[in-house]
Design an enzyme around this catalytic site. Structure first.
Site, short mmCIF file in Angstrom:
data_model
loop_
_atom_site.label_atom_id
_atom_site.label_comp_id
_atom_site.label_asym_id
_atom_site.label_seq_id
_atom_site.Cartn_x
_atom_site.Cartn_y
_atom_site.Cartn_z
CG ASP A 122 105.71 -14.47 -36.39
OD1 ASP A 122 105.07 -14.64 -37.64
OD2 ASP A 122 106.89 -14.00 -36.20
CB CYS B 299 120.88 -16.79 -10.31
SG CYS B 299 121.30 -17.99 -11.36
CB CYS C 125 120.45 -21.43 -8.31
SG CYS C 125 121.88 -20.82 -9.08
CG ASP D 18 102.74 -15.79 -40.50
OD1 ASP D 18 102.65 -15.56 -41.77
OD2 ASP D 18 103.61 -15.56 -39.72
CG ASP E 28 100.49 -13.48 -39.08
OD1 ASP E 28 100.11 -13.61 -40.01
OD2 ASP E 28 101.71 -13.67 -38.62
#
Lengths: 49, 761
Positions: B635, B53, B50, B450, B639
């Site tokens: 991940d 921020c 926002c 996995d 893999d």
């Protein structure tokens, strides 16, 4: 119908003006951060620098 | 002091355990020079939300010495910091203090999404042209005649030129590309229709004819470009979100020269034989052998083993593993291009999966559609020639057939549904790389998972907290806060507020544990039974595999048991997939014991443990040969080849960088229910796409006979085309209205776990 001779260039010119305005805004990065611009307007004060 | 609650639209609830603050050398390496000693660093800050921020970040960074300025981009959630000097200002640390987690971000210089600006410019130009030509056309339809009509036609012809060359160029190039390679795509009939319509209208205009189709050819381009731009924006948004995740591969390493000097070199310049210093918390950049130091290594991303591995000098280490506890000096045994990581990339490229052979639905349809349309137009021309012998009339009618069948609705039928579907997934934290991924996902019948990091979180969780003396647990938690070891982090989560224990001289002994003194007592938290950590009596044997114990002056006062926490809803996800007609299989690099436990809890019948990366690929190829369409969810680095080999692939946001780039979908939230959700949305999208294509074909079946008999005027063409486009868009938007299974958030009740086997080393 001679009125068309004025009206059509005027209409096209205005349309082209809008188009160039949009393209210019696009090029100058005004569409890079739409969400940010919406939030920045809420900031009270400008940062000092 | 993150000012606001993360929005519901995209909560990046990622655990930060795997990310490590980038070192200043790394930041320097990733920054780019703006000339004149000025450098720019781009950071991705996912939690910016926002105005407050923006304010907080820009002022805090602006106050730093050497920082010229900082600019937050809220749409892409990035901060661009411009700074000068040799010393890198500590902006990541500053952001961290403000409560924003920042990742380094590689900005491809010059590649600032040129396609998008080109598309938007094309939309603007064709929109301008379509609007003006339509105005003139309306006057013609409402009765302008003679010289006025000719004037209007001439003006329309002029306005259409920039639209055709500039906006139409996108279609002409794509159509030409397809034809040159002997393929057919949707752009071929579009290009043919648009250019023939323009040519005929120009001829009519020159000969003072009364029908010109300038409006049809330009508004067709306008509609199609809108669809194409939306499609691009959606994909770009997904790509940016994925790229903004923290990078898990090392960008460079500190090289120790023979003369004792140190240099930070990019990974690509590291040669075999160089000595590298790897601090605790850094990833190992290239394959190597340990020369000095002892530590624990987290291999979960590299090999799929869930338990950290204890290493000592002389052992070999793979690129991509995370050094947890102690500094190491390694000697590189391979350059980056020969390392484990690069080998995985090569394996992935070799294992070219279903993606390469898959032909998009739209392309398959247009391969049938275009010849039919063009043959119909030809037949119409021949028919009218035979019937009347008036070649002008025959050509006019044949081109009218082409215009009315020009696949306006068909060109929108697929992208509009996919844009809506991608948006739907985006709202649920799932990024889609492209539309074809959704088409492919809709067809899968086997899902291969996995284990480590996918079905489980790859992070240990303390399971026996309730049976530990709370006072001892508090001591252990305060001690554990000093270490990065995953077990320590799990214990540190139980810290009491205020932390009563103020330890002095906390030291971490890599591979052993943490030691501290407090009022004359020596506390140790670490593994049981190592030399020098001998504990004689106490809670021994009470907990089966208490690898980790807390000792007070050599006496065991508490022992800790861990399990690898399963992802939220993993069990129910398996059931949902089974209900959806997708059978589930698990492939893991971990030991058979651990895999068996997970499989039992999740009721997975088929699993293969202890697989090498190539083993996973082989398994997927076997399934593919048997006629199955395989979904791979994984991940790890190990893999990645399998992600490439599968028909379609999904990776969590915590996956290794190359895995994330290889996967078709990336889900950002912790819950595994992203998988059935993506499947569900993809299947619904597939259904809507088929409906839309059916609508477009029915429209043609009605409109073509009218055109063939020469009853189509520009007015009818404009109305018919707009109506069919609106119908298709409206049908696509129905996907928004579907009640989708809401993403159930992680509830601790569904957290069950499995026990890692006793530490092996």
């Amino acid at each position: 119908m001679t009125i068309l001779v004025y009206l059509m260039p005027v209409a096209l010119f205005l349309g082209a003006l809008g188009l160039t305005g949009f393209l210019w805004a696009l090029k100058s990065g005004q569409y890079e951060d739409l969400d940010g611009a919406a939030e920045r307007i809420l900031r009270d004060d400008k940062p000092e620098r | 002091m993150s000012c606001c609650v993360p929005s519901a639209e995209l909560a990046l609830d990622l655990t930060s355990t795997t990310s490590v603050l980038p070192s200043s050398q790394e930041i320097r390496l990733a920054s780019r020079s703006l000339g004149d000693d000025l450098r720019q660093t781009d950071l991705s800050v996912p939690t910016v939300h926002c105005a407050a921020c923006i304010q907080a970040i820009e002022t805090a960074l602006g106050k730093l010495d050497q920082v010229e300025g900082a600019r937050v981009n809220l749409s892409t959630k990035r901060v661009a910091v411009r700074w000068r000097g040799n010393e890198v200002p500590p902006f990541v640390a500053v952001l961290g203090r403000l409560g924003y987690e920042a990742h380094l971000f590689d900005l491809e210089v010059g590649d600032k999404d040129k396609t998008l600006s080109a598309l938007i410019r094309a939309v603007a130009v064709s929109g301008f042209a379509a609007g003006n030509i339509m105005l003139l056309s309306v006057s013609v339809w409402s009765g302008a005649e003679g010289a006025t009509r000719d004037l209007f036609h001439w003006v329309s012809a002029l306005i259409a030129i920039p639209a055709l060359t500039f906006a139409g160029g996108i279609f002409f190039r794509s159509a030409w590309n397809a034809l040159r390679h002997g393929r057919m795509n949707m752009d071929v009939p579009i290009a043919v229709g648009v250019s023939l319509a323009y040519a005929m209208s120009l001829y009519e205009t020159i000969n003072n004819g009364d029908h010109a189709y300038f409006d049809a050819s330009v508004s067709l381009l306008f509609f199609l470009l809108i669809g194409r731009t939306l499609d691009h924006v959606m994909r770009e948004r997904a790509r940016t979100a994925v790229k903004g995740l923290s990078q898990l591969a090392a960008r460079g390493a500190m090289v120790l020269r023979g003369d004792g000097s140190r240099d930070y070199l990019p990974v690509g310049e590291i040669q075999p034989g160089m000595q590298l210093l790897i601090a605790a918390g850094e990833r190992i950049p290239v394959d190597g052998r340990i020369i000095r130091g002892a530590s624990d290594l987290d291999c979960s991303l590299a090999s799929g083993e869930s338990t950290p591995k204890n290493v000592a000098p002389g052992e070999a280490v793979q690129a991509g593993v995370l050094n947890l506890t102690g500094p190491l000096t390694i000697e590189a045994t391979a350059a980056a291009k020969d390392s484990f990581l690069a080998e995985m990339v090569r394996l992935m490229e070799a294992a070219e999966g279903g993606q390469a052979h898959y032909r998009r639905i739209a392309d398959r349809v247009s391969a049938l559609y275009a010849p039919v349309v063009h043959l119909t137009a030809l037949a119409t021309f021949l028919g009218w020639m035979a019937a009347t012998g008036d070649w002008h009339r025959a050509i006019t009618i044949a081109i009218a057939v082409l215009i009315i069948t020009c696949p306006c609705a068909l060109g929108l039928a697929v992208p509009i549904v996919q844009v809506v579907a991608a948006r739907r997934l985006f709202e649920n934290g799932i990024m889609v790389k492209d539309g074809s991924a959704m088409e492919r996902l809709a067809t899968v019948d086997i899902a291969v998972f996995d284990k480590t990091g996918t079905l489980t979180l790859g992070q240990p969780r303390l399971v026996n907290a309730s049976s530990i003396d709370p006072a001892m647990l508090a001591v252990a938690a305060d001690l554990a806060a000093h270490s990065r070891h995953p077990f320590s982090k799990a214990i540190a989560g139980f810290a009491t507020r205020g932390g009563q224990h103020k330890f002095r001289a906390v030291t971490e002994h890599p591979g052993f544990g943490i030691e501290a003194t407090d009022a004359g007592n020596t506390w140790r938290l670490g593994r049981r039974g190592r030399a020098g950590w001998k504990a004689r009596t106490g809670g021994e044997g009470k907990h089966g595999y208490g690898g980790t114990v807390l000792t007070k002056n050599g006496m065991i006062v508490a022992s800790f048991a861990f399990e690898d926490a399963l992802r939220a809803d993993a069990g129910s996800v398996m059931a949902q997939l089974n209900d959806a007609g997708v059978s589930v299989e698990m492939l893991s690099g971990d030991t058979a014991d651990v895999c068996g436990d997970v499989a039992r809890i999740l009721a997975i019948d088929r699993f293969v443990p202890a697989l090498l990366p190539s083993g996973k690929v082989e398994r997927i190829e076997v399934l593919t040969k048997a006629g199955h369409k395989v979904l791979m969810v994984g991940d790890g680095l190990n893999d990645t080849p399998a992600l490439g080999a599968a028909h379609v692939s999904i990776a969590p946001a915590t996956a290794a960088d190359i895995g994330r780039n290889a996967a078709d979908f990336v889900f950002l939230r912790e819950s595994l229910s992203a998988v059935p959700l993506a499947l569900d949305v993809s299947r619904k999208a597939g259904r809507l796409i088929r409906q839309n294509i059916a609508i477009a074909i029915i429209y043609n079946a009605v409109a073509v006979p009218i055109a063939i008999f020469g009853n189509v005027t520009p007015l009818i063409a404009a109305v018919a085309m707009s109506a069919s486009s609106l119908l298709v868009i409206g049908n696509g938007l129905r996907l928004q209205g579907f009640r989708l299974a809401e993403l159930t958030r992680a509830s601790s009740a569904t957290h069950s776990g499995i026990h890692p086997s006793a530490r092996s080393s």
